[in-house]
Motif scaffolding. Structure first.
Motif, PDB file in Angstrom:
ATOM      1  N   GLY A   7       0.799  -1.222   0.000  1.00  0.00           N
ATOM      2  CA  GLY A   7       0.000   0.000   0.000  1.00  0.00           C
ATOM      3  C   GLY A   7       0.824   1.261   0.000  1.00  0.00           C
ATOM      4  O   GLY A   7       0.315   2.326   0.276  1.00  0.00           O
ATOM      5  N   HIS A  24       1.872  -9.238   7.972  1.00  0.00           N
ATOM      6  CA  HIS A  24       0.705  -8.603   7.356  1.00  0.00           C
ATOM      7  C   HIS A  24      -0.501  -8.767   8.255  1.00  0.00           C
ATOM      8  O   HIS A  24      -0.734  -9.844   8.782  1.00  0.00           O
ATOM      9  N   ASP A  26      -3.514  -8.564   7.043  1.00  0.00           N
ATOM     10  CA  ASP A  26      -4.533  -9.217   6.229  1.00  0.00           C
ATOM     11  C   ASP A  26      -4.623 -10.706   6.543  1.00  0.00           C
ATOM     12  O   ASP A  26      -5.686 -11.277   6.524  1.00  0.00           O
ATOM     13  N   ARG A  35     -11.819  -2.743   8.485  1.00  0.00           N
ATOM     14  CA  ARG A  35     -11.484  -1.437   7.943  1.00  0.00           C
ATOM     15  C   ARG A  35      -9.992  -1.164   8.022  1.00  0.00           C
ATOM     16  O   ARG A  35      -9.485  -0.323   7.324  1.00  0.00           O
ATOM     17  N   GLU A  36      -9.287  -1.841   8.890  1.00  0.00           N
ATOM     18  CA  GLU A  36      -7.868  -1.598   9.064  1.00  0.00           C
ATOM     19  C   GLU A  36      -7.054  -2.721   8.451  1.00  0.00           C
ATOM     20  O   GLU A  36      -7.338  -3.880   8.635  1.00  0.00           O
ATOM     21  N   SER A  37      -6.063  -2.330   7.708  1.00  0.00           N
ATOM     22  CA  SER A  37      -5.098  -3.304   7.236  1.00  0.00           C
ATOM     23  C   SER A  37      -3.744  -2.756   7.636  1.00  0.00           C
ATOM     24  O   SER A  37      -3.617  -1.599   7.998  1.00  0.00           O
ATOM     25  N   SER A  51      -0.284   1.385   8.445  1.00  0.00           N
ATOM     26  CA  SER A  51      -1.615   1.062   8.964  1.00  0.00           C
ATOM     27  C   SER A  51      -2.658   1.946   8.308  1.00  0.00           C
ATOM     28  O   SER A  51      -2.347   3.018   7.792  1.00  0.00           O
ATOM     29  N   GLY A  52      -3.900   1.503   8.349  1.00  0.00           N
ATOM     30  CA  GLY A  52      -4.999   2.264   7.771  1.00  0.00           C
ATOM     31  C   GLY A  52      -5.108   2.065   6.278  1.00  0.00           C
ATOM     32  O   GLY A  52      -4.330   1.330   5.670  1.00  0.00           O
ATOM     33  N   GLU A  53      -6.080   2.729   5.696  1.00  0.00           N
ATOM     34  CA  GLU A  53      -6.316   2.627   4.260  1.00  0.00           C
ATOM     35  C   GLU A  53      -6.657   3.991   3.696  1.00  0.00           C
ATOM     36  O   GLU A  53      -7.188   4.844   4.397  1.00  0.00           O
ATOM     37  N   GLY A  54      -6.367   4.165   2.415  1.00  0.00           N
ATOM     38  CA  GLY A  54      -6.755   5.376   1.700  1.00  0.00           C
ATOM     39  C   GLY A  54      -6.202   6.629   2.344  1.00  0.00           C
ATOM     40  O   GLY A  54      -5.002   6.733   2.619  1.00  0.00           O
ATOM     41  N   ARG A  56      -6.599   7.612   5.265  1.00  0.00           N
ATOM     42  CA  ARG A  56      -6.280   7.406   6.680  1.00  0.00           C
ATOM     43  C   ARG A  56      -5.004   6.589   6.867  1.00  0.00           C
ATOM     44  O   ARG A  56      -4.711   6.133   7.948  1.00  0.00           O
ATOM     45  N   ARG A  57      -4.254   6.368   5.785  1.00  0.00           N
ATOM     46  CA  ARG A  57      -3.025   5.575   5.854  1.00  0.00           C
ATOM     47  C   ARG A  57      -1.975   6.328   6.669  1.00  0.00           C
ATOM     48  O   ARG A  57      -1.784   7.519   6.497  1.00  0.00           O
TER      49      ARG A  57
END
Length: 180
Positions: A7, A24, A26, A35-37, A51-54, A56-57
């Motif tokens: 990511g 990981h 995942d 919601r958290e990866s 941490s986080g996605e999009g 919010r990474r």
């Protein structure tokens, strides 16, 4: 090396730097919410926590040489949210009791609402906590929660890899300093 699989397409490793260990989120059933990866990467020079996605990474990087300590301990939930919801259920139970006119419903519905509040309090009081590996450097800290039943060995192997890398890089630094 392209870090897109973790990511982080915009982050590149330093020349000659390679990933030596990784974990990981995942693959970790129940470790984090859907919601958290996240990923925890160890390179020759640093630990990278993603941490986080999009939007919010978050990315935290700590030099292996700056690692002062690693601890594994239980982390308990913080905050007063469940207690506030329990108080709200008490207030709602009293309001429902005073407004419901049906004989059985007047007792049953407020009791159900009160039971939900009691569950929140009991759940918080009896919480066992989540085990986490905590990597500390000067002003930085990386927390990696994990499932103790399935991932303890993987986490301890990662910690050992951090200390092996730290020892190896300090030997290389000593050799480099002795040449100058």
């Amino acid at each position: 090396m392209d870090l897109e699989e973790f990511g982080l397409g915009e982050l590149e490793l330093l020349d000659g730097e390679r990933i030596t260990a990784r974990m990981h989120a995942d693959r970790q059933g129940g470790r984090q919410s859907t919601r958290e990866s996240g990923s925890l990467l160890l390179t020759d020079n640093r630990i990278i926590h993603i941490s986080g996605e999009g939007n919010r990474r978050q990315t935290t990087m700590i030099s292996v040489q700056d690692i002062e300590s690693v601890s594994v301990r239980l982390i308990f939930s913080e905050g007063i949210g469940p207690y506030l919801w329990a108080a709200l259920s008490l207030a709602l139970g009293l309001i429902l009791y005073s407004y419901i006119e049906h004989a059985i419903g007047r007792i049953a519905i407020p009791l159900i609402v009160l039971a939900m509040g009691a569950y929140l309090i009991i759940d918080r009081v009896t919480e066992r906590g989540r085990p986490s590996a905590i990597f500390k450097a000067r002003e930085a800290e990386i927390q990696w929660p994990f499932d103790s039943k399935n991932e303890s060995q993987e986490v301890y192997d990662f910690i050992n890899s951090v200390y092996r890398t730290k020892r190896a890089s300090s030997y290389n630094l000593d050799e480099w300093l002795s040449l100058h």
